[in-house]
Each structure stands twice: as structure tokens, then as C-alpha cells.
Design a protein around this motif. Sequence first.
Motif, PDB file in Angstrom:
ATOM      1  N   UNK A   1       0.815  -1.221   0.000  1.00  0.00           N
ATOM      2  CA  UNK A   1       0.000   0.000   0.000  1.00  0.00           C
ATOM      3  C   UNK A   1       0.846   1.269   0.000  1.00  0.00           C
ATOM      4  N   UNK A   2       2.173   1.162   0.187  1.00  0.00           N
ATOM      5  CA  UNK A   2       3.026   2.342   0.073  1.00  0.00           C
ATOM      6  C   UNK A   2       3.450   2.514  -1.374  1.00  0.00           C
ATOM      7  N   UNK A   3       3.398   3.725  -1.886  1.00  0.00           N
ATOM      8  CA  UNK A   3       3.689   3.957  -3.301  1.00  0.00           C
ATOM      9  C   UNK A   3       4.759   5.013  -3.541  1.00  0.00           C
ATOM     10  N   UNK A   4       5.424   5.525  -2.488  1.00  0.00           N
ATOM     11  CA  UNK A   4       6.488   6.503  -2.714  1.00  0.00           C
ATOM     12  C   UNK A   4       7.634   5.828  -3.463  1.00  0.00           C
ATOM     13  N   UNK A   5       8.266   6.553  -4.352  1.00  0.00           N
ATOM     14  CA  UNK A   5       9.237   5.957  -5.268  1.00  0.00           C
ATOM     15  C   UNK A   5      10.691   6.185  -4.882  1.00  0.00           C
ATOM     16  N   UNK A   6      10.960   6.957  -3.847  1.00  0.00           N
ATOM     17  CA  UNK A   6      12.341   7.240  -3.481  1.00  0.00           C
ATOM     18  C   UNK A   6      12.951   6.235  -2.533  1.00  0.00           C
ATOM     19  N   UNK A   7      12.158   5.243  -2.108  1.00  0.00           N
ATOM     20  CA  UNK A   7      12.632   4.207  -1.184  1.00  0.00           C
ATOM     21  C   UNK A   7      12.054   2.882  -1.659  1.00  0.00           C
TER      22      UNK A   7
ATOM     23  N   UNK B   1      -3.673   4.956   3.827  1.00  0.00           N
ATOM     24  CA  UNK B   1      -3.315   5.281   2.448  1.00  0.00           C
ATOM     25  C   UNK B   1      -4.533   5.355   1.536  1.00  0.00           C
ATOM     26  N   UNK B   2      -5.666   4.850   2.005  1.00  0.00           N
ATOM     27  CA  UNK B   2      -6.893   4.965   1.241  1.00  0.00           C
ATOM     28  C   UNK B   2      -7.775   6.104   1.687  1.00  0.00           C
TER      29      UNK B   2
END
Length: 602
Positions: free
Chosen positions: A238-244, A307-308
Motif C-alpha cells: 500500500x506504500x507507493x512513494x518511489x524514493x525508497x 493510504x486509502x
Amino acid sequence: MACLAEARTDIVQHMTLSPNATPSGYGPSDLQSAYNLPSPTAGSGRTVAIVDAMDDPTAESDLATYRSQYGLPPCTTANGCFRKVDQTGGTAYPSADAGWAGEISLDLDMVSAVCPQCHILLVEANSPSVSDLGTAENEAVTLGAKYVSNSFGGTEDPSQTTADVQYFNHPGVAITVSAGDEGYGAEYPASSPYVTAVGGTSLVRASTSRGWSESVWSTDSTDGTGSGCSAVEPKPSWQSDTGCSRRSIADVSAVADPATGVAVYDTYGASGWDVYGGTSASSPIVAATYALAGTPTANSYPSSYLYGHTAALNDVTTGSNGTCSPTYLCTAGSGYDGPTGLGTPNGTAAFAGGPNSVNALQPGQKLTSGQRLSSANVTLSMGGDGNLVAYLKTGAAGNGPAIWSSHTSGHSGAYAYMQSDGNLVVYTAGGSALWSTHTYGHSGAYLLLQDDGNLVVYGAGGGPGTGGSLWADGTYLRSTTIKSGQKLNGGWWTQTRYTRLVVQSDGNVVMYRTRDGKAIWSTGTYGHAGAYMYMQSDGNLVVYTSSGGPSTGGALWSTHTYGHSGAYALMQSDGNFVVYKSGGGPGTGGALWASNTYKSVP
């Protein structure tokens, strides 16, 4: 593990207060106002557990003083509201410790402030070791707590992925963990993908419609909320950040700055009223907010709820807890950031479940176009073309290879419906059935997307470890050993620490690197839907077309290792895929063929 409470030393402590005086620091009404909480009316009878190390001999009496001061209803052993146990549920309490006693008082007081109608369970571990605290964690869940707060943390270690499964993998339970008090840098167990990692803010009154404002808590480079990118833990789906590419910390936050701290009453090794901060304050605040929101959905991971429902949080956009790259992991901004996660509570809506953010579909729930269920390794997505598809998660971004589908494409607007009669059905937009599990006649059944990759319909009361399976798609994680005579159909997959091997529905067999999802080897047999891999009894590992086989031809690829009866294949922990002769193996020789992919990992 170390506790993450910070007591103010520049404020004179008071054992008692003069008439009409109030303690320094924020009290219940302040927190309820700042976070828009329905504390006076919600949470009745729900149990919030506090897991800490060592004993606080005056925990109950100190709690009584705190609640009396603020006019909160009594919470005692006598009225059934408060219970204290050791790590195995008994009364053989560990040795008393003044530092942990202060932590315990802080935790109990914050749960009381946010959810005064809640019951409180205090579970005291024998020591601050991961194994003792983990044992206490399991005991809290065994005793029925659906909300568990953990105000401790320590340095990450690769062995903690095992501790995750042993102690923190409790679907249907909201487990909160403090993100740390030493500024930028990941800590465990906040980095566990099974918990809600809670960061810290500075909370001050403001001339706004909310009446409050918040920024990242950072006193100096070594004193402030924790955040960061885990070096060990996989990224929750459910996490969508792209830097990690791994687990990002935090998920959510609340007040933790001692300079804008909370009032606490503690008399064991202390002198009564004091002001506390640290992410030890924010973790129980968030755990109690989950309790106000209601019972978590069965078999779900409540950290996913946030996250939703990002619109139901106060977005914190100012402040930093250090220097890092990418900067969002240590500097607040619009949307997700490391120090404050998605923001702070604004009511309870973000802390309640829903079918778009969990890994279970309950009776009466639908999965419509664009919605999905998520577990640690798999995503189930209802496509816009009407196809219900299970994808393996690879790396930090999006869906990986498909391992199962309902084969209902070509029906725009179709949806999946978990009926109250126990049947999971894919319907057209007009209501015509396209596909089903044929599990009708089982009222209360539900769909679960398991972490092992299996999509299962369980009867009411059933679940992993308890049985009750009515239907499954069969895409569960397999053994790393492929035995002689074993056939691997599309959807088969296995993985080790560094790699994942998948027999894809397009006919290709691909090895992916787990840290970034990069394909590092394949058979090159894509374009042959339904193809399968077969470990033949003659020792040859072959990919055949869907209609092919040893006696009918149709071979697409092989290791050319025939003539070695009983040979087998092994997906090794070093990332190498090897065919060994019978009796051979790692350390004993006998390799007949290898992918040589160990050079491409970790």
C-alpha cells in the motif's frame, strides 16, 4: 530496544496540585480538540494494549490520579477497565525500573486522554529484548486486544524479518510503533511492514479554523522524530512513494515534541506531574485513535487504511528532522513525507477499514474497476477491462507478473462481488455473472488475499491456521526445491532472500531481484500462454507449450541435462538457480546446470 519517552527536566514536578490548578502540558481536551476526536462517545469497551518492558509498581494508582484530575471515568482492576499482566499473561511481574515506569505512565495516560471509554491492558515484558517484548506482543493479542501500542525501538538488523513473522504479523489488529527520537534514520520495529509507524510533530495553538498547527518535531540533529528508508524490510504494497524501494517510515504522526508536550503523572522514581514528549507519546495517541474508529476489518493490516483515506488527515507540510536524499524522507511537504507520514488524525475516518485498502473482501463488499486488495507480496486488481487479476509485487513500483486471473476481460465496468451467500462472483456492469468460485451456501464467507500469494475464500470463522477454506486459486508460495517429476504451471512462484522465480502466464520463466524488481534471468519463452516447466525424471528441466510434453514434443527451452535420472532443481539462497544430480547439492557438488545469477545479487 530502548523506550522512546522524553521527560522535561526544566519543569518543576509536583506530587499534588493546588485547588483549581492544572498540570503543565497538554491534557485530554487539548488532544481531542487538536485531532477532532469523538472521545466522549466512542470506543466503549474496546481494549487498547500497552506493551512495555519491566514493571511499574504504581501504574494503576498513577493512572487513577491522572484520570481523576481530568474528570475521566475511573479505569481500575476492580471495575474491569484496567488489567496488568506479565509477558505470559500472569502476575509474575518483572523487576521494577524507574525509566520504564515513566514510559508506562506516559502510554497509559495518552490512551486515557484519547479514548477515555476504552479498556486498557498493560503487558510487561521481562526485559527490553526483542524476544521478550515480542512475547508480550503476542500475549496482548492472545488476550483479545485489537489495538496495541509499542513505544520502543532499536537499530535495524536482518534477523528482524524473522521477528516480524513471530511477533508483529497479526492481521486484524492495529499495531502502532514509535518511529524514534534521534532524527533521520530507520528504527525497528517501526520499519516492520506489519505495523503503523508513528512519527512526531510540534503542536501549537493557531488562529486558524482548526485552532492548531503542526510541524516536524526536531530539537536538533540528534533529537527529533525518526523517519527514513529501511535497509532490511520490504515495502508494503500500500506504500507507493518511489524514493525508497523498501519500507518507508513513518505512516502517520501526532504530537511528540517535549517543548509542546503532554501532561503525565508518574510517582515511581519520579515526583508526580511532569511534561513528556518523544514518539512514545504519539504511538499510544494513534493506537487509541484506531480504537475510536472501530474494530479493524478481519485479516487486514490497519496501516493500509491510512493510504486509502488521506483526505481525512491533517497534512503537515513544514519542518525537517535532518538531511537526506531523497529529501521527502526527512523534510515535510505536501502529501506523504517521512517525518510525519500522511499527516496527523483529523477525526477517525482514516483509521477505519475499507475494501480498497485491505487484503480481505467481506460479505457484501465489491471490488470495482481500479480498486484492489493488497498483501505483502501480491495485489489483486479489478481491471478496467473487466478482468480480475492477481499480480506479484516486484520492486517499489506497481504490479509485477500476473499469476492468476478470472479470464473475464472484454467487459468494461465489470466488478467482483463477495456475496452474503459465500459466493465470489465477477459480474458485468449490467449484472450478468461472468465467473464465480461456486462457494454459495456458506453465509458469512469472505475472500482473503494472503501474504503467501494464495487467493482464498474462507468460511465464516475460518482463516490461515484455522482451516475452513472453500476455494483457492493455488498461487501460494512454493518450495525452492523442484523435485524430479514435478510440473510447474503458470502462477507457480518461489523466492529466497534475494530473488523470486516465477512461471508467468505468458509462458516465460523469469527470475526477479527482490530489492528492485529487476529481471536478471529468463527462459525467453514469452508469447506462449499456458506453457509450463517440467522437471523430467530423466534429469532435464524443460519448458513446454501448453499442449506439449515428453511424448508429444513442443519443447521451448531446456537445460539439456537429460541422462541423469532423479536430478532436481533448486532456487538457492545466494540467488543461483541450479539443476543437481540425484544426491548432489550445495556444498556436495553434482551441479549439472546453473543460471549463474548469483553474480547479480544482492
